[in-house]
Design a protein around this motif. Structure first.
Motif, short mmCIF file in Angstrom:
data_model
loop_
_atom_site.label_atom_id
_atom_site.label_comp_id
_atom_site.label_asym_id
_atom_site.label_seq_id
_atom_site.Cartn_x
_atom_site.Cartn_y
_atom_site.Cartn_z
N ILE A 90 0.83 -1.20 0.00
CA ILE A 90 0.00 0.00 0.00
C ILE A 90 0.87 1.26 0.00
CG2 ILE A 90 -1.81 1.25 1.24
CD1 ILE A 90 -2.63 -1.44 -0.03
N LYS A 91 0.37 2.29 -0.67
CA LYS A 91 0.98 3.62 -0.66
C LYS A 91 -0.05 4.62 -0.15
CE LYS A 91 3.92 2.48 -4.61
NZ LYS A 91 4.25 2.80 -6.03
N CYS A 92 0.43 5.81 0.16
CA CYS A 92 -0.46 6.80 0.76
C CYS A 92 -0.05 8.20 0.32
CB CYS A 92 -0.42 6.69 2.29
SG CYS A 92 -1.53 7.80 3.14
N VAL A 93 -1.06 9.06 0.11
CA VAL A 93 -0.82 10.47 -0.20
C VAL A 93 -1.90 11.27 0.51
CG1 VAL A 93 -2.21 10.42 -2.32
CG2 VAL A 93 -0.44 12.15 -2.06
N GLY A 94 -1.53 12.46 0.97
CA GLY A 94 -2.50 13.23 1.73
C GLY A 94 -2.37 14.72 1.51
N SER A 95 -3.41 15.43 1.90
CA SER A 95 -3.44 16.90 1.87
C SER A 95 -4.22 17.34 3.09
CB SER A 95 -4.11 17.40 0.58
OG SER A 95 -5.49 17.09 0.60
N GLU A 96 -4.47 18.65 3.18
CA GLU A 96 -5.25 19.17 4.30
C GLU A 96 -6.71 18.75 4.23
OE1 GLU A 96 -4.33 20.51 6.94
OE2 GLU A 96 -2.30 21.24 6.58
N GLU A 97 -7.16 18.28 3.06
CA GLU A 97 -8.58 17.96 2.91
C GLU A 97 -8.87 16.48 2.70
OE1 GLU A 97 -9.00 18.91 -1.87
OE2 GLU A 97 -9.20 20.54 -0.42
N ILE A 110 -7.00 12.13 2.77
CA ILE A 110 -5.92 11.16 2.83
C ILE A 110 -6.35 9.95 2.00
CG2 ILE A 110 -4.61 9.57 4.30
CD1 ILE A 110 -4.79 11.64 6.53
N TYR A 111 -5.53 9.56 1.03
CA TYR A 111 -5.84 8.44 0.14
C TYR A 111 -4.85 7.30 0.41
CZ TYR A 111 -8.85 11.18 -3.07
OH TYR A 111 -9.85 11.93 -3.64
N LEU A 112 -5.36 6.08 0.57
CA LEU A 112 -4.56 4.88 0.57
C LEU A 112 -4.87 4.12 -0.71
CD1 LEU A 112 -5.23 5.49 3.78
CD2 LEU A 112 -4.10 3.30 4.07
N TYR A 113 -3.85 3.72 -1.44
CA TYR A 113 -4.07 3.13 -2.76
C TYR A 113 -3.02 2.06 -3.03
CZ TYR A 113 -0.18 6.12 -4.19
OH TYR A 113 1.06 6.71 -4.29
N LYS A 114 -3.23 1.33 -4.12
CA LYS A 114 -2.30 0.28 -4.53
C LYS A 114 -2.02 0.45 -6.02
CE LYS A 114 -3.80 -3.87 -4.09
NZ LYS A 114 -4.28 -5.16 -3.51
N GLU A 115 -2.65 -0.39 -6.88
CA GLU A 115 -2.52 -0.20 -8.32
C GLU A 115 -3.64 0.70 -8.83
OE1 GLU A 115 -2.86 -3.43 -7.14
OE2 GLU A 115 -0.78 -4.11 -7.17
N LEU A 116 -3.53 1.07 -10.11
CA LEU A 116 -4.48 2.01 -10.70
C LEU A 116 -5.91 1.50 -10.63
CD1 LEU A 116 -4.87 4.66 -12.34
CD2 LEU A 116 -4.51 3.30 -14.41
N GLY A 117 -6.11 0.20 -10.85
CA GLY A 117 -7.46 -0.33 -10.90
C GLY A 117 -7.95 -0.94 -9.61
N SER A 118 -7.19 -0.82 -8.54
CA SER A 118 -7.52 -1.52 -7.31
C SER A 118 -8.46 -0.76 -6.38
CB SER A 118 -6.23 -1.86 -6.53
OG SER A 118 -5.39 -2.67 -7.31
N GLY A 119 -8.77 0.47 -6.68
CA GLY A 119 -9.60 1.26 -5.79
C GLY A 119 -8.79 1.93 -4.71
N MET A 120 -9.41 2.88 -4.00
CA MET A 120 -8.72 3.65 -2.98
C MET A 120 -9.60 3.83 -1.76
SD MET A 120 -6.85 6.60 -5.32
CE MET A 120 -8.35 7.07 -6.21
N VAL A 121 -8.99 3.76 -0.58
CA VAL A 121 -9.65 4.09 0.67
C VAL A 121 -9.34 5.54 0.99
CG1 VAL A 121 -9.78 3.63 3.15
CG2 VAL A 121 -9.59 1.73 1.54
N VAL A 122 -10.37 6.34 1.23
CA VAL A 122 -10.21 7.78 1.37
C VAL A 122 -10.82 8.25 2.69
CG1 VAL A 122 -10.74 10.03 0.37
CG2 VAL A 122 -10.26 8.08 -1.13
N TRP A 123 -10.05 9.01 3.45
CA TRP A 123 -10.57 9.74 4.61
C TRP A 123 -10.60 11.20 4.22
CZ3 TRP A 123 -8.01 11.91 9.47
CH2 TRP A 123 -8.97 12.13 10.48
N ARG A 124 -11.81 11.77 4.12
CA ARG A 124 -11.97 13.07 3.48
C ARG A 124 -12.89 13.97 4.28
NH1 ARG A 124 -13.80 12.17 -2.37
NH2 ARG A 124 -15.85 11.90 -1.43
N GLU A 125 -12.61 15.26 4.22
CA GLU A 125 -13.48 16.25 4.84
C GLU A 125 -14.80 16.30 4.09
OE1 GLU A 125 -13.04 20.81 6.54
OE2 GLU A 125 -11.94 20.22 4.73
N MET A 126 -15.90 16.35 4.83
CA MET A 126 -17.22 16.39 4.23
C MET A 126 -17.45 17.73 3.54
SD MET A 126 -18.53 13.43 5.12
CE MET A 126 -20.32 13.53 5.13
#
Length: 369
Positions: A303-310, A312-328
């Motif tokens: 797994i890899k991860c990238v984030g901003s102030e708004e 946080i995305y956890l992802y793997k390959e392009l087609g694998s989908g992403m888990v996102v913690w996001r401001e509403m």
């Protein structure tokens, strides 16, 4: 009536459009296109970035330099962008507003460049004062509201190997800084030998800037963090939670503070925030059902991860989908979401590629650094 609106009124209206809608609007007529291209007030483009969420940019880690994929979170849609305007294959280093700081892969000595994948602009930065290989790179972005749609920035380069006076190579101890305001490199300090070695051998290019400090994560287990206090010219190092058990770890900036995301073997992925005294406090845990869906039977090490102030995305390959913690949208709090991966664009199937993700606020404003 719309074709006769004054530029200032039209630019104000355009400031509320998403980047893809603005691109369509500018193709409507010459008047609208001229407004987007030439209207001198940058406020419209600043508002554009502030009104809309950052897009997720996915660059394939293999066959670099030909194309990238971007996800528009507003309409939940994927787009393909060609990188055929780049003179060389590149490796991304950091995003700066709508720009990507990249490093050409056909040169062993550090060379940096900027590109805007939406306007297809590309420009090399000047070479640094000291030729070095494999240094750590840190980026500090200045306030975009003060400095325009493409903010000014500084790039710090530390560690790496340079030529020794009598031949061979040595760990480079000079700390250099590129300032986009004068387009020049400056020697701004020195790096202790211990930190120069760690920055060269164990640290990837990604950095995080928070509260006047540049941070890097070591890539070797047990994970640890190195920080450089810019105003105080002081280096320090400290550990991370579950350092010897984490299968992946990434540093982010969240709510103005340093944040750590990591996943442990036979456990959940967690989000920690740095407190006073270099202590970590647990903020969130990735929902177990989303974590299992993301992993697909594999370990957290994939797994890899990238984030901003708004977000946080956890992802793997392009087609694998992403888990996102996001401001509403209504800013009532944060919530967990699942975003489907990119399987096809325009009816054409997309291969499930390994990717490196970044956030950027796309705009169509030309950069002038």
């Amino acid at each position: 009536m719309w074709s006769n609106l004054p530029f200032d009124v039209l630019a104000k209206i355009f400031s509320f459009l998403s980047p893809d809608s603005l691109a369509r609007a500018r193709s409507t007529c010459r008047h609208w296109n001229a407004c987007v291209d030439t209207y001198p007030i940058a406020t419209s483009f600043i508002l554009l970035s502030l009104h809309h969420r950052a897009w997720f940019l996915a660059l394939p880690t293999r066959n670099r330099g030909q194309h990238c994929y971007v996800h528009n979170p507003v309409i939940d849609n994927w787009h393909l962008l060609s990188f055929d305007f780049l003179p060389d294959p590149v490796r991304p280093v950091a995003s700066i507003g709508a720009l990507i700081l990249v490093r050409p892969t056909n040169c062993t000595v550090l060379q940096l460049a900027l590109c805007n994948p939406f306007t297809r602009q590309f420009r090399y930065l000047p070479m640094s004062n000291t030729s070095r290989t494999n240094p750590a790179v840190g980026v500090v972005t200045l306030d975009s509201v003060q400095h325009g749609p493409n903010p000014n920035f500084r790039v710090y380069v530390a560690g790496g190997m340079s030529e020794a006076p009598r031949g061979g190579a040595k760990y480079e101890l000079k700390l250099e800084m590129y300032d986009s305001m004068d387009d020049t490199w400056h020697v701004v300090g020195f790096v202790p030998t211990e930190f120069a070695v760690r920055l060269t051998v164990w640290t990837p290019n990604e950095s995080v800037y928070s509260n006047g400090v540049l941070y890097w994560m070591t890539s070797a287990r047990a994970y640890s963090v190195m920080g450089y206090e810019i105003d105080g010219h002081r280096w320090r190092g400290f550990g991370v939670p579950m350092a010897d058990k984490l299968e992946f770890a990434a540093l982010l900036c969240h709510n103005g503070g340093l944040t750590l995301v990591g996943g442990a073997s036979e456990g959940e992925a967690c989000i920690w925030g740095l407190k006073e005294g270099d202590r970590w406090g647990l903020i969130q845990k990735v929902p177990m059902e989303m974590g299992r869906k993301l992993l697909g039977g594999k370990s957290w090490g994939s797994i890899k991860c990238v984030g901003s102030e708004e977000a946080i995305y956890l992802y793997k390959e392009l087609g694998s989908g992403m888990v996102v913690w996001r401001e509403m949208e209504e800013k009532a709090g944060w919530a967990w979401f699942w975003i489907e991966g990119c399987h096809s664009i325009g009816g054409n199937q997309v291969p499930n590629l390994p990717i490196k993700g970044f956030f950027l606020h796309p705009n169509l404003f030309p950069f002038t650094f």
